[in-house]
Design an enzyme around this catalytic site. Sequence first.
Site, PDB file in Angstrom:
ATOM      1  CG  ASP A 190      36.066  40.223  29.172  1.00 44.71           C
ATOM      2  OD1 ASP A 190      35.202  39.552  28.570  1.00 44.71           O
ATOM      3  OD2 ASP A 190      36.941  39.706  29.889  1.00 44.71           O
ATOM      4  CG  HIS A 195      32.781  38.256  33.574  1.00 44.53           C
ATOM      5  ND1 HIS A 195      33.443  37.633  34.605  1.00 44.53           N
ATOM      6  CD2 HIS A 195      33.563  38.095  32.476  1.00 44.53           C
ATOM      7  CE1 HIS A 195      34.586  37.141  34.158  1.00 44.53           C
ATOM      8  NE2 HIS A 195      34.676  37.403  32.869  1.00 44.53           N
ATOM      9  CB  ILE A 210      33.048  34.923  38.508  1.00 44.80           C
ATOM     10  CG1 ILE A 210      33.436  34.708  37.034  1.00 44.80           C
ATOM     11  CG2 ILE A 210      32.531  33.634  39.138  1.00 44.80           C
ATOM     12  CD1 ILE A 210      34.570  33.709  36.834  1.00 44.80           C
ATOM     13  N   GLY A 213      38.777  38.693  36.098  1.00 43.71           N
ATOM     14  CA  GLY A 213      40.084  38.638  36.741  1.00 43.71           C
ATOM     15  C   GLY A 213      40.829  39.957  36.618  1.00 43.71           C
TER      16      GLY A 213
END
Length: 288
Positions: A190, A195, A210, A213
């Site tokens: 990903d 990120h 961040i 998830g």
Amino acid sequence: MPIDFAAAMAAHDDDLAYAYDDAKTMLYALSVGMARDPLDAKELSFVYEKNLVALPTLATVIASGARDVRTLGVNYALILHGEQKLTLHRPLPVSASLLVNTRTKGVYDKGVGKGAIIVSEIAIRLAETEEPLCTLETTHFARGDGGFSATSGDSGTAPAPHPLPDRAPDHRCVMPTTPVQPLFYRLLGDRNILHADPNAARAAGFDRPILHGLCTYGICCHAIVKTLCDYRPELIRQFDVRFSAPVFPGETLVVEMWRDGDTVSFRALAEERGVVVINNGRCVIGQP
């Protein structure tokens, strides 16, 4: 254009070929916090090829990109990853060649201005033997795509989340994250710049990048394998969560667990902010 319910439900792919090796298995474990103490023999077994074992949630990265909801015509800029479910049909090998089938399991209309819920299924089996390995179910919240059911229908009422017990947690596990953790995790597939790139994060409304998830999801599995399974990953049969808030790298996660027979209910909080970041978690623990 509005979601075409019939076309969305008909969307599928069959026998997509994927493979992963022991390096990916070890990188995944490192990326969700295993072996911070390299002298811990139980955690070392997840990151060292001698007696290597795989975390169950590795399943989320072994067929990266197999299902892309953008093909359903949704506004991808307004898509959120809402829930993740995993069923293990057997323990994950540390490397394997795979065959992957994908389909749309459900599309739920919340109404004009309220978005839609899209549930996708990824069924993974071992290429050599055709044995079922695991099934992933991913729920996306398409915030900009509600209101289609009046003309094309939908799947009815979306399933309710797993309820947490109304009592104090039976167990708590403190799981620190690190400032560089998303930079490791993104190497698993990903590469979303949210990120890694501070400018992209600020443009999205965050003051810094961040954590993925699904990295938080893996950290929760790490916590349960550590706390309730004595580092025996083969005991995990099911692992389901709802994502409720982002995690900032470097925050401390506290995973709270309630054990009722084979079912572990859980949630995770970002300790510094007192915010629930994973909610309505359900883990099923069985015998190998």
